[in-house]
Each structure stands twice: as structure tokens, then as C-alpha cells.
Write a protein that holds these residues in place. Structure first.
Motif, PDB file in Angstrom:
ATOM      1  N   ARG A 132       9.813 -14.560   3.725  1.00 22.28           N
ATOM      2  CA  ARG A 132       8.404 -15.159   3.457  1.00 22.28           C
ATOM      3  C   ARG A 132       7.341 -13.683   3.115  1.00 22.28           C
ATOM      4  O   ARG A 132       6.540 -13.746   2.262  1.00 22.28           O
ATOM      5  N   VAL A 133       7.713 -12.624   3.937  1.00 20.05           N
ATOM      6  CA  VAL A 133       6.890 -11.515   3.674  1.00 20.05           C
ATOM      7  C   VAL A 133       7.356 -10.923   2.200  1.00 20.05           C
ATOM      8  O   VAL A 133       6.274 -10.556   1.587  1.00 20.05           O
ATOM      9  N   TRP A 134       8.721 -11.201   1.711  1.00 24.90           N
ATOM     10  CA  TRP A 134       8.941 -10.408   0.658  1.00 24.90           C
ATOM     11  C   TRP A 134       8.268 -11.153  -0.663  1.00 24.90           C
ATOM     12  O   TRP A 134       7.841 -10.765  -1.598  1.00 24.90           O
ATOM     13  N   ALA A 135       8.314 -12.564  -0.187  1.00 20.40           N
ATOM     14  CA  ALA A 135       7.618 -13.615  -1.221  1.00 20.40           C
ATOM     15  C   ALA A 135       6.137 -13.133  -1.628  1.00 20.40           C
ATOM     16  O   ALA A 135       5.488 -13.429  -2.623  1.00 20.40           O
ATOM     17  N   GLY A 136       5.270 -12.551  -0.431  1.00 17.15           N
ATOM     18  CA  GLY A 136       3.857 -12.130  -0.737  1.00 17.15           C
ATOM     19  C   GLY A 136       3.985 -10.791  -1.303  1.00 17.15           C
ATOM     20  O   GLY A 136       2.713 -10.347  -1.505  1.00 17.15           O
TER      21      GLY A 136
ATOM     22  N   VAL B 194       0.872  -1.297   0.078  1.00 15.42           N
ATOM     23  CA  VAL B 194       0.033   0.098  -0.122  1.00 15.42           C
ATOM     24  C   VAL B 194       0.788   1.334  -0.010  1.00 15.42           C
ATOM     25  O   VAL B 194       0.683   2.423  -0.711  1.00 15.42           O
ATOM     26  N   TYR B 195       1.602   1.367   0.807  1.00 12.20           N
ATOM     27  CA  TYR B 195       2.700   2.544   1.005  1.00 12.20           C
ATOM     28  C   TYR B 195       3.972   2.407  -0.129  1.00 12.20           C
ATOM     29  O   TYR B 195       4.964   3.321   0.292  1.00 12.20           O
ATOM     30  N   ASP B 196       4.155   1.323  -0.649  1.00 16.71           N
ATOM     31  CA  ASP B 196       5.165   1.263  -1.600  1.00 16.71           C
ATOM     32  C   ASP B 196       6.695   1.550  -0.876  1.00 16.71           C
ATOM     33  O   ASP B 196       7.341   2.297  -1.263  1.00 16.71           O
ATOM     34  N   LEU B 197       7.002   0.652   0.206  1.00 14.13           N
ATOM     35  CA  LEU B 197       7.942   0.953   1.046  1.00 14.13           C
ATOM     36  C   LEU B 197       9.165   0.270   0.428  1.00 14.13           C
ATOM     37  O   LEU B 197       8.975  -0.751  -0.270  1.00 14.13           O
ATOM     38  N   SER B 198      10.162   0.862   0.395  1.00 13.52           N
ATOM     39  CA  SER B 198      11.515   0.282  -0.130  1.00 13.52           C
ATOM     40  C   SER B 198      12.078  -0.825   0.469  1.00 13.52           C
ATOM     41  O   SER B 198      11.923  -0.644   2.107  1.00 13.52           O
ATOM     42  N   THR B 199      12.561  -1.946   0.200  1.00 13.78           N
ATOM     43  CA  THR B 199      12.591  -3.246   0.863  1.00 13.78           C
ATOM     44  C   THR B 199      14.171  -3.289   0.844  1.00 13.78           C
ATOM     45  O   THR B 199      14.581  -4.576   0.801  1.00 13.78           O
TER      46      THR B 199
END
Length: 211
Positions: free
Chosen positions: A204-208, A124-129
Motif C-alpha cells: 500500500r505504501v508503494w501504491a502511494g 523526498v529522499y528518492d529511496l530505492s525500494t
């Protein structure tokens, strides 16, 4: 003869802002998805009860369940308008909140909920990972050590070996500081074994999210 208008006076405070933010995060839907109820559950869903409860805690700075229903009773119109739900005082009694608390205490379901919430927030907030900071802070406490408890004696980063401590492992987006994964463990645990499970949860979060 003019009809006398029915004027409702309530304290709005920060309620619309809090509930709107929680709806953007998808909290009502995520709670309902990961903590389903049985057929005898009536009134507001677990998702909306949890959302209103959280707004009460943040707005009042008080987590005690017994004060939530009176708080809701004084803001029925405001809560109904901001949520779009038929809000009643009985939806947020301490018995109902205790039932919600028992449901969200399921560790497996909570882990899935937390992962889905983080995925939704990042999208939603297009956060940088691009960068994640993982660390294991500890805190010394004035508490009694009990077998199997969280407060245990271990290597003290506070240089207070005379006190038991609690420990956590947390991964946050760097430099934003938004938590991605948090584990709370007993104070005697070593840091090294805690890193890989926390990193695996982040992956696992990044995979989603498709990141």
C-alpha cells in the motif's frame, strides 16, 4: 543616548536541525491531516505540538511529559524562529500533551498516518525500494504474564523458555534499514501469520509513491 539592546540568551543545541528535518518529512502537516481537532482547540496545532514534543524527546533523551513545558519556556525564541509559529509555554503542558497522545492512540488513524509518512519519506529522499527485508524479532523480558498482555510465553528464540517475551514484525528497506512497517504483538504469536499483513502494508505504501 544609546538604546540598551534587549539580549535573549537561550540554549539552541540541536533544535534547529531536528525541527528542520521533521519539517522536511512533513510531520506537522501529516499530524494535522490525520488527527484533526475540534473547534475549541486553541494555540499551536496538533502537528506543531507533536513536532516540538518530538524534538524535546530526541534532544533531551527523555520522553516524560512533565518536563516538556519548562524546556519550551527556556527556548521560546528559538522554537518560534525555527517553526515560524507563536510558541507559548502553555502549548506544551502535560495536559495538552496527554490530549495529543489520546488522539494519536487511534489505531486506524495512526496506521494511515504512518503509511503517509513512509510514502512522503520515500519520495523526498528518492529511496530505492527494490528490496525489502521482513523479519519477526522477539525479546525475552523479566515481566509478569497477564491475560491479554503483550508479554506472553511462547517459542523463545533467545533460548529462555522460562521468561515471557514480546514480539514484533518489521519490514525495512534493504540495505538501508529504514523501517517501513512495524507491528507489535504478544509473545505467544507464531511468526507465519504475521508476514502477509506486513507485506500488504508495504504494498500500500508503494501504491502511494508510484514505485
Amino acid at each position: 543616548m544609546h538604546e540598551i539592546p534587549n539580549i535573549i540568551t537561550e540554549r539552541v543545541d540541536d533544535i534547529p536541525l531536528l525541527i528542520e528535518q521533521m519539517q522536511r518529512l512533513g510531520l506537522p502537516t501529516l499530524f494535522d491531516t490525520h488527527f484533526p481537532t475540534h473547534g475549541h482547540w486553541t494555540g499551536l496545532s496538533v502537528g506543531w505540538v507533536s513536532t516540538i514534543w518530538l524534538s524535546a524527546m530526541v534532544s533531551r533523551g527523555d520522553h516524560r511529559m512533565v518536563h516538556v513545558a519548562p524546556w519550551v519556556a527556556k527556548r521560546l525564541w528559538t522554537l518560534g524562529f525555527t517553526t515560524g509559529q507563536a510558541v507559548r509555554r502553555v502549548d506544551c503542558t502535560d495536559d495538552r500533551l496527554a490530549s495529543v497522545l489520546r488522539r494519536v492512540s487511534d489505531a486506524t488513524r495512526w496506521a494511515a498516518f504512518a503509511s503517509a509518512l513512509t510514502q512522503h519519506t520515500v519520495r523526498v529522499y528518492d529511496l530505492s525500494t527494490a528490496r525489502v527485508h521482513v523479519d519477526s524479532p522477539s525479546a525475552s523480558v523479566y515481566a509478569t504474564v497477564s491475560e491479554g498482555g503483550l508479554c506472553q510465553c511462547g517459542h523463545s528464540k533467545d533460548e529462555r523458555p522460562d521468561l515471557p517475551q514480546g514480539k514484533g514484525m518489521q519490514a525495512v528497506l534493504d540495505p538501508l534499514g529504514m523501517p517501513l512497517a512495524t507491528d507489535v504483538v504478544s509473545g505467544e504469536r507464531a511468526d507465519d501469520p504475521l508476514y502477509m499483513p506486513c507485506i500488504a502494508r508495504c504494498r500500500r505504501v508503494w501504491a502511494g509513491t508510484g514505485c
